[in-house]
Design an enzyme around this catalytic site. Structure first.
Site, PDB file in Angstrom:
ATOM      1  N   LYS A 198       0.845  -1.206   0.000  1.00  0.00           N
ATOM      2  CA  LYS A 198       0.000   0.000   0.000  1.00  0.00           C
ATOM      3  C   LYS A 198       0.875   1.249   0.000  1.00  0.00           C
ATOM      4  O   LYS A 198       0.623   2.208  -0.742  1.00  0.00           O
ATOM      5  CB  LYS A 198      -0.911   0.005   1.229  1.00  0.00           C
ATOM      6  CG  LYS A 198      -2.071  -0.961   1.146  1.00  0.00           C
ATOM      7  CD  LYS A 198      -2.831  -0.988   2.461  1.00  0.00           C
ATOM      8  CE  LYS A 198      -4.035  -1.913   2.392  1.00  0.00           C
ATOM      9  NZ  LYS A 198      -5.068  -1.474   1.451  1.00  0.00           N
ATOM     10  N   ARG A 234       8.637   0.882   9.347  1.00  0.00           N
ATOM     11  CA  ARG A 234       9.138   2.245   9.570  1.00  0.00           C
ATOM     12  C   ARG A 234       9.207   2.965   8.230  1.00  0.00           C
ATOM     13  O   ARG A 234       9.788   2.457   7.265  1.00  0.00           O
ATOM     14  CB  ARG A 234      10.509   2.190  10.226  1.00  0.00           C
ATOM     15  CG  ARG A 234      10.977   3.540  10.698  1.00  0.00           C
ATOM     16  CD  ARG A 234      12.135   3.404  11.642  1.00  0.00           C
ATOM     17  NE  ARG A 234      11.762   2.769  12.897  1.00  0.00           N
ATOM     18  CZ  ARG A 234      12.604   2.040  13.645  1.00  0.00           C
ATOM     19  NH1 ARG A 234      13.844   1.843  13.243  1.00  0.00           N
ATOM     20  NH2 ARG A 234      12.193   1.509  14.784  1.00  0.00           N
ATOM     21  N   ARG A 255      10.101  -5.188   9.996  1.00  0.00           N
ATOM     22  CA  ARG A 255      10.621  -6.365  10.721  1.00  0.00           C
ATOM     23  C   ARG A 255       9.488  -7.013  11.521  1.00  0.00           C
ATOM     24  O   ARG A 255       8.514  -6.359  11.884  1.00  0.00           O
ATOM     25  CB  ARG A 255      11.766  -5.965  11.656  1.00  0.00           C
ATOM     26  CG  ARG A 255      11.362  -4.943  12.736  1.00  0.00           C
ATOM     27  CD  ARG A 255      11.112  -5.618  14.067  1.00  0.00           C
ATOM     28  NE  ARG A 255      10.653  -4.747  15.126  1.00  0.00           N
ATOM     29  CZ  ARG A 255       9.393  -4.606  15.494  1.00  0.00           C
ATOM     30  NH1 ARG A 255       8.432  -5.240  14.854  1.00  0.00           N
ATOM     31  NH2 ARG A 255       9.047  -3.826  16.507  1.00  0.00           N
ATOM     32  N   ASP A 261       3.009  -4.335  18.352  1.00  0.00           N
ATOM     33  CA  ASP A 261       4.072  -4.057  17.370  1.00  0.00           C
ATOM     34  C   ASP A 261       4.871  -5.294  16.989  1.00  0.00           C
ATOM     35  O   ASP A 261       6.068  -5.195  16.729  1.00  0.00           O
ATOM     36  CB  ASP A 261       5.000  -2.957  17.904  1.00  0.00           C
ATOM     37  CG  ASP A 261       5.727  -3.373  19.175  1.00  0.00           C
ATOM     38  OD1 ASP A 261       5.284  -4.343  19.829  1.00  0.00           O
ATOM     39  OD2 ASP A 261       6.747  -2.749  19.508  1.00  0.00           O
ATOM     40  N   GLU A 282      19.751   7.058  19.993  1.00  0.00           N
ATOM     41  CA  GLU A 282      19.158   6.972  21.328  1.00  0.00           C
ATOM     42  C   GLU A 282      18.842   5.529  21.695  1.00  0.00           C
ATOM     43  O   GLU A 282      18.953   5.134  22.849  1.00  0.00           O
ATOM     44  CB  GLU A 282      17.887   7.837  21.365  1.00  0.00           C
ATOM     45  CG  GLU A 282      17.376   8.145  22.745  1.00  0.00           C
ATOM     46  CD  GLU A 282      16.437   7.085  23.277  1.00  0.00           C
ATOM     47  OE1 GLU A 282      16.153   7.114  24.476  1.00  0.00           O
ATOM     48  OE2 GLU A 282      15.987   6.214  22.490  1.00  0.00           O
ATOM     49  N   ALA A 285      16.740   8.703  16.646  1.00  0.00           N
ATOM     50  CA  ALA A 285      16.178   7.528  17.333  1.00  0.00           C
ATOM     51  C   ALA A 285      17.160   6.349  17.309  1.00  0.00           C
ATOM     52  O   ALA A 285      17.251   5.593  18.279  1.00  0.00           O
ATOM     53  CB  ALA A 285      14.849   7.132  16.706  1.00  0.00           C
ATOM     54  N   ARG A 304       8.199  -6.949  30.556  1.00  0.00           N
ATOM     55  CA  ARG A 304       8.107  -5.538  30.975  1.00  0.00           C
ATOM     56  C   ARG A 304       6.668  -5.163  31.327  1.00  0.00           C
ATOM     57  O   ARG A 304       6.414  -4.385  32.211  1.00  0.00           O
ATOM     58  CB  ARG A 304       8.607  -4.672  29.801  1.00  0.00           C
ATOM     59  CG  ARG A 304       9.427  -3.497  30.241  1.00  0.00           C
ATOM     60  CD  ARG A 304      10.295  -2.928  29.135  1.00  0.00           C
ATOM     61  NE  ARG A 304       9.604  -2.436  27.970  1.00  0.00           N
ATOM     62  CZ  ARG A 304       9.992  -2.685  26.722  1.00  0.00           C
ATOM     63  NH1 ARG A 304      11.026  -3.441  26.493  1.00  0.00           N
ATOM     64  NH2 ARG A 304       9.342  -2.174  25.709  1.00  0.00           N
ATOM     65  N   GLU A 311       2.198  -2.110  13.451  1.00  0.00           N
ATOM     66  CA  GLU A 311       2.588  -0.773  13.918  1.00  0.00           C
ATOM     67  C   GLU A 311       3.361  -0.076  12.801  1.00  0.00           C
ATOM     68  O   GLU A 311       4.312  -0.639  12.251  1.00  0.00           O
ATOM     69  CB  GLU A 311       3.476  -0.850  15.162  1.00  0.00           C
ATOM     70  CG  GLU A 311       3.793   0.560  15.691  1.00  0.00           C
ATOM     71  CD  GLU A 311       4.950   0.605  16.679  1.00  0.00           C
ATOM     72  OE1 GLU A 311       4.724   1.021  17.808  1.00  0.00           O
ATOM     73  OE2 GLU A 311       6.077   0.234  16.302  1.00  0.00           O
TER      74      GLU A 311
HETATM   75  P1  0O2 Z   1      11.983  -2.051  20.039  1.00  0.00           P
HETATM   76  O1  0O2 Z   1      13.155  -2.721  20.595  1.00  0.00           O
HETATM   77  O2  0O2 Z   1      12.313  -0.924  19.092  1.00  0.00           O
HETATM   78  O3  0O2 Z   1      10.963  -2.983  19.438  1.00  0.00           O
HETATM   79  P2  0O2 Z   1       2.871  -0.435  23.039  1.00  0.00           P
HETATM   80  O4  0O2 Z   1       3.791  -0.946  21.935  1.00  0.00           O
HETATM   81  O5  0O2 Z   1       1.876   0.603  22.552  1.00  0.00           O
HETATM   82  O6  0O2 Z   1       2.207  -1.555  23.790  1.00  0.00           O
HETATM   83  P3  0O2 Z   1       4.921   1.238  23.961  1.00  0.00           P
HETATM   84  O7  0O2 Z   1       6.171   0.452  23.760  1.00  0.00           O
HETATM   85  O8  0O2 Z   1       4.910   2.177  25.127  1.00  0.00           O
HETATM   86  O9  0O2 Z   1       3.733   0.252  24.146  1.00  0.00           O
HETATM   87  O10 0O2 Z   1       4.523   2.020  22.646  1.00  0.00           O
HETATM   88  P4  0O2 Z   1       5.280   3.213  21.927  1.00  0.00           P
HETATM   89  O11 0O2 Z   1       5.627   4.313  22.865  1.00  0.00           O
HETATM   90  O12 0O2 Z   1       4.391   3.569  20.763  1.00  0.00           O
HETATM   91  O13 0O2 Z   1       6.644   2.566  21.424  1.00  0.00           O
HETATM   92  C1  0O2 Z   1       6.657   1.581  20.466  1.00  0.00           C
HETATM   93  C2  0O2 Z   1       7.997   1.533  19.766  1.00  0.00           C
HETATM   94  O14 0O2 Z   1       8.401   2.879  19.391  1.00  0.00           O
HETATM   95  C3  0O2 Z   1       9.168   1.036  20.620  1.00  0.00           C
HETATM   96  O15 0O2 Z   1       9.165  -0.356  20.604  1.00  0.00           O
HETATM   97  C4  0O2 Z   1      10.350   1.653  19.869  1.00  0.00           C
HETATM   98  O16 0O2 Z   1      10.621   0.968  18.666  1.00  0.00           O
HETATM   99  C5  0O2 Z   1       9.811   3.028  19.505  1.00  0.00           C
HETATM  100  N1  0O2 Z   1      10.092   3.987  20.596  1.00  0.00           N
HETATM  101  C6  0O2 Z   1       9.218   4.440  21.508  1.00  0.00           C
HETATM  102  N2  0O2 Z   1       9.816   5.286  22.355  1.00  0.00           N
HETATM  103  C7  0O2 Z   1      11.108   5.379  21.965  1.00  0.00           C
HETATM  104  C8  0O2 Z   1      12.244   6.125  22.451  1.00  0.00           C
HETATM  105  O17 0O2 Z   1      12.173   6.868  23.427  1.00  0.00           O
HETATM  106  N3  0O2 Z   1      13.406   5.957  21.768  1.00  0.00           N
HETATM  107  C9  0O2 Z   1      13.527   5.152  20.678  1.00  0.00           C
HETATM  108  N4  0O2 Z   1      14.723   5.063  20.086  1.00  0.00           N
HETATM  109  N5  0O2 Z   1      12.475   4.411  20.203  1.00  0.00           N
HETATM  110  C10 0O2 Z   1      11.294   4.539  20.838  1.00  0.00           C
HETATM  111  P5  0O2 Z   1       9.877  -1.185  21.765  1.00  0.00           P
HETATM  112  O18 0O2 Z   1       9.244  -2.534  21.824  1.00  0.00           O
HETATM  113  O19 0O2 Z   1       9.873  -0.394  23.048  1.00  0.00           O
HETATM  114  O20 0O2 Z   1      11.345  -1.325  21.319  1.00  0.00           O
END
Ligand code: 0O2
Length: 239
Positions: free
Chosen positions: A53, A110, A76, A105, A187, A184, A89, A172
């Site tokens: 899409k 992305r 991914r 997710d 970080e 990002a 967590r 997601e």
């Molecule tokens: P990973 O290792 O990247 O997969 P939810 O998913 O809604 O149940 P969450 O995690 O609070 O809960 O949702 P949110 O805030 O939408 O974050 C989802 C994903 O966004 C994260 O997945 C990260 O990939 C990215 N993300 C969110 N906050 C940050 C941040 O502060 N820094 C960076 N670099 N990425 C962020 P995961 O599973 O936490 O991590």
């Protein structure tokens, strides 16, 4: 949904159970592993649907406007370890049901855009597609996280058609600019690396950088608008 390999495995499993080659626990373990793989395949298929899409939208916009709206798309399926860590967590016990019910997710896409306006344009175009349902929208661009994280997150469902059923699958979609993505990635290293000295100082520097990046993104957006309008530069507006 099962591919040929999994159908063969299921057959072998049934045979092994009949000849008592495996214990009950072993059989259960193998069955769960098979179901997990099938579940991941479903998420992989949902990613394909949404990527297609996005690619179609980008192709159309490129023809209409003569420039790319989307710079790149990556995707991914969450790794088993990352699934396990996230459930832990959230204080939820590991099970196939918990993965489906708790995690939004497992399938992640992305989308990287050059300009902030393009992020919202892509999100709106996806939301308008009648087979897509937006379950949740988090705007970390208008409301950045305290650490400076900026991105637009959509949790959506997309239908995936298999030979004998249709499944609504959660995906997601994270949409951000090149600069936000650059930030990002750096970080993310801070989050997942252990024993980094000066964490507070690094966090502060990242926050400063995030603000500089946000200003630069806005500035670039403004310059593009001026180019599109063929007008002159308003020095006050670009600060
Ligand atoms: P990973 O290792 O990247 O997969 P939810 O998913 O809604 O149940 P969450 O995690 O609070 O809960 O949702 P949110 O805030 O939408 O974050 C989802 C994903 O966004 C994260 O997945 C990260 O990939 C990215 N993300 C969110 N906050 C940050 C941040 O502060 N820094 C960076 N670099 N990425 C962020 P995961 O599973 O936490 O991590």
């Amino acid at each position: 949904m099962a591919n040929q390999h999994e159908t063969r495995m299921a057959g072998q499993l049934k045979e092994a159970m009949e000849t008592m080659e495996f214990s009950k626990d072993q059989v259960e373990f193998i069955q769960t592993t098979l179901q997990f793989r099938q579940m991941m395949l479903v998420y992989q298929c949902a990613i394909k649907e949404v990527r297609t899409k996005l690619e179609i939208l980008n192709d159309e916009l490129t023809i209409l406007h003569g420039k790319n709206t989307i710079e790149s798309i990556s995707s991914r399926v969450k790794t088993p370890l990352s699934i396990f860590n996230k459930l832990k967590r959230k204080g939820v016990e590991l099970s196939l049901d918990a993965i489906e019910q708790t995690l939004q997710d497992v399938a992640g896409i992305r989308v990287i855009c050059s300009f902030i306006d393009d992020i919202y344009a892509v999100a709106d175009m996806l939301a308008r597609q009648d087979d897509i349902t937006i379950l949740n929208r988090k705007d970390y661009i208008k409301n950045p996280k305290p650490n400076g994280y900026r991105s637009l997150h959509l949790i959506l469902t997309v239908p995936v058609f298999f030979s004998n059923e249709k499944k609504q699958v959660k995906v997601e979609v994270q949409i951000r600019t090149i600069a936000m993505d650059f930030w990002a990635s750096l970080e993310h290293q801070l989050k997942y690396k252990k024993n980094i000295p000066n964490v507070e100082e690094i966090s502060h520097q990242l926050l400063v950088c995030s603000e500089v990046i946000a200003k630069t993104d806005e500035h670039m957006q403004h310059i593009r608008e001026m180019i599109d309008a063929g007008g002159t530069v308003d020095e006050d507006a670009v600060g």
